[in-house]
Design a protein around this motif. Sequence first.
Motif, PDB file in Angstrom:
ATOM      1  N   GLN A  42       0.804  -1.215   0.000  1.00  0.00           N
ATOM      2  CA  GLN A  42       0.000   0.000   0.000  1.00  0.00           C
ATOM      3  C   GLN A  42       0.839   1.268   0.000  1.00  0.00           C
ATOM      4  OE1 GLN A  42      -3.379  -0.122  -0.348  1.00  0.00           O
ATOM      5  NE2 GLN A  42      -3.030  -2.336  -0.511  1.00  0.00           N
ATOM      6  N   THR A  43       1.964   1.267   0.685  1.00  0.00           N
ATOM      7  CA  THR A  43       2.743   2.489   0.849  1.00  0.00           C
ATOM      8  C   THR A  43       4.215   2.158   1.037  1.00  0.00           C
ATOM      9  OG1 THR A  43       3.085   4.425   2.269  1.00  0.00           O
ATOM     10  CG2 THR A  43       2.226   2.444   3.322  1.00  0.00           C
ATOM     11  N   ARG A  44       5.050   3.094   0.620  1.00  0.00           N
ATOM     12  CA  ARG A  44       6.483   2.909   0.834  1.00  0.00           C
ATOM     13  C   ARG A  44       6.889   3.244   2.263  1.00  0.00           C
ATOM     14  NH1 ARG A  44       9.207   7.922   0.180  1.00  0.00           N
ATOM     15  NH2 ARG A  44       7.823   9.621  -0.479  1.00  0.00           N
ATOM     16  N   HIS A  45       5.946   3.777   3.037  1.00  0.00           N
ATOM     17  CA  HIS A  45       6.205   4.075   4.449  1.00  0.00           C
ATOM     18  C   HIS A  45       5.700   2.951   5.352  1.00  0.00           C
ATOM     19  CE1 HIS A  45       7.409   8.062   3.243  1.00  0.00           C
ATOM     20  NE2 HIS A  45       6.213   8.317   2.726  1.00  0.00           N
ATOM     21  N   TRP A  46       5.665   1.742   4.825  1.00  0.00           N
ATOM     22  CA  TRP A  46       5.115   0.620   5.577  1.00  0.00           C
ATOM     23  C   TRP A  46       5.888   0.361   6.869  1.00  0.00           C
ATOM     24  CZ3 TRP A  46       8.237  -3.556   6.595  1.00  0.00           C
ATOM     25  CH2 TRP A  46       9.419  -3.652   5.849  1.00  0.00           C
ATOM     26  N   PHE A  47       7.206   0.580   6.828  1.00  0.00           N
ATOM     27  CA  PHE A  47       7.991   0.313   8.035  1.00  0.00           C
ATOM     28  C   PHE A  47       7.603   1.267   9.156  1.00  0.00           C
ATOM     29  CE2 PHE A  47      11.714   0.781  10.777  1.00  0.00           C
ATOM     30  CZ  PHE A  47      11.957  -0.548  11.104  1.00  0.00           C
ATOM     31  N   ARG A  48       7.289   2.513   8.810  1.00  0.00           N
ATOM     32  CA  ARG A  48       6.856   3.465   9.832  1.00  0.00           C
ATOM     33  C   ARG A  48       5.542   3.018  10.467  1.00  0.00           C
ATOM     34  NH1 ARG A  48       7.883   9.363   6.899  1.00  0.00           N
ATOM     35  NH2 ARG A  48      10.132   9.078   6.465  1.00  0.00           N
ATOM     36  N   VAL A  49       4.644   2.499   9.643  1.00  0.00           N
ATOM     37  CA  VAL A  49       3.367   2.016  10.171  1.00  0.00           C
ATOM     38  C   VAL A  49       3.593   0.858  11.139  1.00  0.00           C
ATOM     39  CG1 VAL A  49       1.154   0.974   9.568  1.00  0.00           C
ATOM     40  CG2 VAL A  49       2.124   2.774   8.123  1.00  0.00           C
TER      41      VAL A  49
END
Length: 263
Positions: A42-49
């Motif tokens: 879904q997003t390239r910020h998955w690690f932050r989530v």
Amino acid sequence: MWPLRLPPLPEPWAYFTDWRDLLLAAVGAVVVTLLIIWWRQQTRHWFRVCAATFLAGLLMCISSFYLFVVPPYFASCPQGCPGWRGYPLPIARIGLDGVSRVAPVDFAMNLFMLWLLWLGASLIWTLLGMGFQWWRRTTRARLFFVLVVAILPWALMPRLLEPPQPRATGEDLRLAVNARRAAEFTYRITGLWVQRLALEDIRTAAPAQDAPATFSQSEVKQVCLRGYTYFYIPWRRYRITLDPSGVTALSLTQVPLDGSCWR
């Protein structure tokens, strides 16, 4: 029943977790992996989530040590049973001496459960946000969406789920039910502020000096209840005194959260 009787996990590494819980944790690990894969798509910020949900679960796990306390009790346990701390899974055992001991495996299991719940909640919130068309809404509409979808369900969770409490049976269960009914309907404890009452302990006590003469040869029953307000925050304890038959409530005393409920 399990076909094989497995040995319990060694103390003090685990007080409450057994091998069946570890098997369920393995299934949960598969679900967590699928949720992480979904976020990566879904997003390239998955690690932050993932990191944010893990941190939220860690903070809630640590907070549950202080918020959810079941002291050692004698309800349906005449010899005395140890209490515990933590929710939704216990993370520490409270001995009859009042000392709390945290077990690493129990703590890890509760942390993993909370992380799984946060990841699942983030998925649900994201899907609802897509259906709500979050990117097109005004700031006021977004705040209303967060209030209805995220904040209110967590705030009203005590209305839906039972807090941790001793498992009363037989006569003690009847006393606990009668005391809770008296607190809710006679003394109007629950309502706008106190959302839920949990059993803490039951004891038999001598009647007060000003009690009716019919009680002079009998002992009254006292039930200690713990009240929770919004977001499962402990608010106060209530000591309900019942007549010797355990049916009619005689008095209610508000007791602070710290110290003994019987003083």
